[in-house]
Write an enzyme that holds these catalytic residues in place. Structure first.
Site, PDB file in Angstrom:
ATOM      1  N   LEU A 135       0.801  -1.217   0.000  1.00  9.49           N
ATOM      2  CA  LEU A 135       0.000   0.000   0.000  1.00  9.49           C
ATOM      3  C   LEU A 135       0.835   1.269   0.000  1.00  9.49           C
ATOM      4  O   LEU A 135       1.978   1.279   0.472  1.00  9.49           O
ATOM      5  CB  LEU A 135      -0.922   0.008   1.223  1.00  9.49           C
ATOM      6  CG  LEU A 135      -1.855  -1.199   1.346  1.00  9.49           C
ATOM      7  CD1 LEU A 135      -2.609  -1.145   2.655  1.00  9.49           C
ATOM      8  CD2 LEU A 135      -2.823  -1.226   0.181  1.00  9.49           C
ATOM      9  N   TRP A 137       1.237   5.573   1.063  1.00  8.71           N
ATOM     10  CA  TRP A 137       1.034   6.334   2.295  1.00  8.71           C
ATOM     11  C   TRP A 137       0.077   7.506   2.117  1.00  8.71           C
ATOM     12  O   TRP A 137      -0.311   8.153   3.089  1.00  8.71           O
ATOM     13  CB  TRP A 137       2.372   6.865   2.824  1.00  8.71           C
ATOM     14  CG  TRP A 137       3.241   7.511   1.780  1.00  8.71           C
ATOM     15  CD1 TRP A 137       4.328   6.961   1.164  1.00  8.71           C
ATOM     16  CD2 TRP A 137       3.098   8.828   1.220  1.00  8.71           C
ATOM     17  NE1 TRP A 137       4.868   7.842   0.258  1.00  8.71           N
ATOM     18  CE2 TRP A 137       4.131   8.997   0.275  1.00  8.71           C
ATOM     19  CE3 TRP A 137       2.207   9.876   1.421  1.00  8.71           C
ATOM     20  CZ2 TRP A 137       4.289  10.172  -0.466  1.00  8.71           C
ATOM     21  CZ3 TRP A 137       2.353  11.047   0.685  1.00  8.71           C
ATOM     22  CH2 TRP A 137       3.392  11.181  -0.250  1.00  8.71           C
ATOM     23  N   LYS A 161       0.827  -5.186   3.423  1.00 11.08           N
ATOM     24  CA  LYS A 161       1.969  -4.416   3.910  1.00 11.08           C
ATOM     25  C   LYS A 161       1.656  -2.938   3.720  1.00 11.08           C
ATOM     26  O   LYS A 161       1.697  -2.421   2.610  1.00 11.08           O
ATOM     27  CB  LYS A 161       3.263  -4.747   3.179  1.00 11.08           C
ATOM     28  CG  LYS A 161       4.495  -4.171   3.922  1.00 11.08           C
ATOM     29  CD  LYS A 161       5.673  -3.900   3.025  1.00 11.08           C
ATOM     30  CE  LYS A 161       5.596  -2.583   2.321  1.00 11.08           C
ATOM     31  NZ  LYS A 161       5.651  -1.388   3.240  1.00 11.08           N
ATOM     32  N   SER A 215       4.877   3.880  -6.577  1.00 13.90           N
ATOM     33  CA  SER A 215       5.681   4.471  -7.640  1.00 13.90           C
ATOM     34  C   SER A 215       5.941   3.487  -8.773  1.00 13.90           C
ATOM     35  O   SER A 215       5.934   2.265  -8.588  1.00 13.90           O
ATOM     36  CB  SER A 215       7.025   4.950  -7.079  1.00 13.90           C
ATOM     37  OG  SER A 215       7.856   3.844  -6.772  1.00 13.90           O
ATOM     38  N   THR A 218       9.085   1.261  -8.091  1.00 16.24           N
ATOM     39  CA  THR A 218       8.827   0.102  -7.239  1.00 16.24           C
ATOM     40  C   THR A 218       8.007  -0.941  -7.972  1.00 16.24           C
ATOM     41  O   THR A 218       8.233  -2.149  -7.817  1.00 16.24           O
ATOM     42  CB  THR A 218       8.111   0.540  -5.946  1.00 16.24           C
ATOM     43  OG1 THR A 218       8.921   1.497  -5.264  1.00 16.24           O
ATOM     44  CG2 THR A 218       7.858  -0.645  -5.032  1.00 16.24           C
ATOM     45  N   GLU A 237      -0.908  -0.142  -9.739  1.00 20.50           N
ATOM     46  CA  GLU A 237      -1.460   1.204  -9.938  1.00 20.50           C
ATOM     47  C   GLU A 237      -0.368   2.159  -9.521  1.00 20.50           C
ATOM     48  O   GLU A 237      -0.010   2.232  -8.349  1.00 20.50           O
ATOM     49  CB  GLU A 237      -2.737   1.385  -9.115  1.00 20.50           C
ATOM     50  CG  GLU A 237      -3.552   2.609  -9.526  1.00 20.50           C
ATOM     51  CD  GLU A 237      -3.148   3.869  -8.777  1.00 20.50           C
ATOM     52  OE1 GLU A 237      -2.449   4.705  -9.399  1.00 20.50           O
ATOM     53  OE2 GLU A 237      -3.498   4.008  -7.609  1.00 20.50           O
ATOM     54  N   CYS A 273      -2.210  10.406  -6.888  1.00 25.22           N
ATOM     55  CA  CYS A 273      -1.790   9.890  -8.195  1.00 25.22           C
ATOM     56  C   CYS A 273      -2.593  10.482  -9.349  1.00 25.22           C
ATOM     57  O   CYS A 273      -2.113  10.524 -10.477  1.00 25.22           O
ATOM     58  CB  CYS A 273      -1.860   8.362  -8.221  1.00 25.22           C
ATOM     59  SG  CYS A 273      -3.449   7.695  -7.747  1.00 25.22           S
ATOM     60  N   GLU A 372       6.327  13.022 -11.873  1.00 28.99           N
ATOM     61  CA  GLU A 372       5.310  13.066 -10.839  1.00 28.99           C
ATOM     62  C   GLU A 372       5.979  13.560  -9.552  1.00 28.99           C
ATOM     63  O   GLU A 372       6.642  12.811  -8.856  1.00 28.99           O
ATOM     64  CB  GLU A 372       4.682  11.690 -10.615  1.00 28.99           C
ATOM     65  CG  GLU A 372       3.537  11.745  -9.613  1.00 28.99           C
ATOM     66  CD  GLU A 372       2.972  10.369  -9.291  1.00 28.99           C
ATOM     67  OE1 GLU A 372       1.743  10.259  -9.150  1.00 28.99           O
ATOM     68  OE2 GLU A 372       3.767   9.419  -9.182  1.00 28.99           O
TER      69      GLU A 372
END
Length: 470
Positions: A135, A137, A161, A215, A218, A237, A273, A372
């Site tokens: 997940l 933040w 997580k 991101s 990641t 996503e 996002c 971004e």
């Protein structure tokens, strides 16, 4: 003693510690997935009638409603989000997600093949088994609910997580799930570092599906880890650089336009996002739009997230502040004009506050136009023709969302068809509602969507049953 033994949660508004939690190690992840496998195989949840699973999740939603203020305060403190935003947006949306997926679970049907008289082909959907979610933040509870709802309603055992910075609302949700009657091992929350716990989930051979929000960098690592382990199903996503396209008649929407532009740009301090971080405006109205938009940005109340009047809180940490400030200063050095109201006096010296900032004349290729930033920074560019607007809107590696403002229905439909994004809102800043799919194109999304009954596709798999008839 490893660097991952403890997780330090820090208040981004003050820079002061909130709490310290044990950080899940790779060994902890392995034990949790094995426990989840045992629970799934035992069938204490997966083989329950779907309406009985729904009843437990509906009780969970009721308990979340009971503890709504606790959940709102946890996210506000951990993420620096304005408490009003958590109370009126994030927490109600999370409760709605759990309720909606509970009630939708028995609406996910299989299929029957158009077979001949000698056979019957049944395609049924079944839970994957042990699944995982990693997940972000920026919307800690809301994103948790987007994953928990369809994964658990679909019969899986889910390991979550949460982000290192914002674990507490997910932990409280797990406590409420146990109170609601969810069997032990069906929902396990594992706070930890991405490089340790997140990577372990991506590599674990017992995890059959993994959903990640975060991101693009990641996301790439998760895909690599999944490919090198068991080819688990992965849905991602990721980032966005969403345009707000204002055609020549957009100003006829008046204050509604400005309110939506401000929300698109600065909701959650731009750490969103789908943030409308690129305003593309028709040259004929550009001067007035810039004047009104900048004035509205300067009026936003910056302050303590715990104050209900606050509209803009801090960024998630000082590293985020440095990244955003560096990109803005680089744009300024390249000739950009920076429009900002600055910060009010009296903010905590170690808080990660950055003012809502509007930029014009940004240099081509600059980070403020292409990256971004995840901060309250918006660029304004002008166009003359519709084709030019489309080229500018699509000049990004991302494709998550876009907004189009015009009273001309034909223009709106043309733009909605050709702008490369998974979600297009017309005459509004919106991601749709819980009934509509949410997912991106290009480097914004991969492998599945959130929300709607389509979300169950991430967490279930189709099985063909062929029956010979005589």
């Amino acid at each position: 003693m490893t660097t991952y033994e403890m997780l330090h949660v820090v208040n981004p508004a003050t820079g002061e510690p909130i709490t310290t939690l044990p950080a899940a190690s790779a060994d902890d992840i392995a034990k949790a997935t094995e426990r989840a496998r045992q629970v799934f195989t035992a069938g204490v949840w997966a083989r329950l009638p779907v309406r009985e699973r729904a009843a437990v999740l509906l009780r969970l939603a009721d308990l979340m409603e009971r503890d709504a203020e606790i959940l709102a305060q946890l996210d506000s403190e951990d993420a620096g989000k304005p408490i009003a935003e958590c109370r009126t947006g994030d927490v109600p949306a999370a409760i709605e997600s759990i309720r909606w997926f509970a009630e939708a679970a028995d609406k996910v049907f299989g299929r029957v093949a158009p077979s001949g008289p000698d056979g019957l082909g049944l395609m049924r959907r079944e839970p994957v088994g042990v699944v995982a979610a990693i997940l972000p933040w920026n919307y800690p509870l809301a994103m948790t609910a987007w994953k928990v709802g369809p994964a658990v309603a679909g019969g899986n055992c889910l390991l979550v997580k949460p982000a290192e910075a914002t674990p507490r609302s997910a932990l409280h949700l797990a406590t409420l799930a146990a109170e609601a009657g969810l069997p032990d091992g069906v929902l396990t929350v594992l706070p930890g570092y991405g490089s340790e716990a997140g990577a372990a989930l991506a590599r674990d051979p017992l995890v059959g599906a993994l959903s990640f929000t975060g991101s693009t960098a990641t996301g790439r690592r998760i895909l690599k880890d999944a490919a090198e382990s068991n080819f688990k199903r992965v849905s991602l996503e990721m980032g966005g650089k969403s345009p707000q396209v204002l055609m020549a008649d957009a100003l006829t929407y008046g204050d509604e336009l400005m309110d939506n532009m401000i929300e698109a740009a600065f909701l959650t301090m731009g750490q969103n996002c789908t943030a409308g971080s690129r305003v593309l405006v028709h040259r004929s109205i550009a001067e007035e739009v810039l004047e009104r938009f900048t004035a509205a940005a300067k009026e936003l109340v910056i302050g303590d997230p715990a104050d209900p009047r606050t509209q803009v809180g801090p960024l998630i940490n000082r590293a985020a502040f440095d990244r955003v400030a560096g990109a803005v200063e680089a744009a300024r050095a390249g000739g950009a004009r920076i429009h900002t109201g600055g910060l009010p006096h009296g903010l905590p010296p170690y808080g990660a506050y950055y003012p809502p900032t509007v930029i014009t004349r940004a240099p081509d290729g600059s980070d403020v136009l292409t990256k971004e930033l995840f901060g309250p920074v918006v660029t304004v560019q002008t166009f003359t023709t519709e084709d030019e607007a489309v080229r500018m809107a699509n000049a990004t590696e991302y494709g998550l969302a876009a907004s189009v403002w015009t009273r001309d229905l034909d223009t709106a439909l043309r733009l909605a068809r050709v702008i490369e994004a998974g979600v297009i809102s017309v005459n509004a800043y919106s991601e749709g509602d819980i009934t509509t799919p949410f997912g991106g194109w290009k480097q914004s999304g991969f492998g599945g969507v959130e929300k709607s009954t389509n979300a169950f596709d991430q967490w279930t798999r189709e099985k063909t049953v062929w029956i010979r008839t005589r």
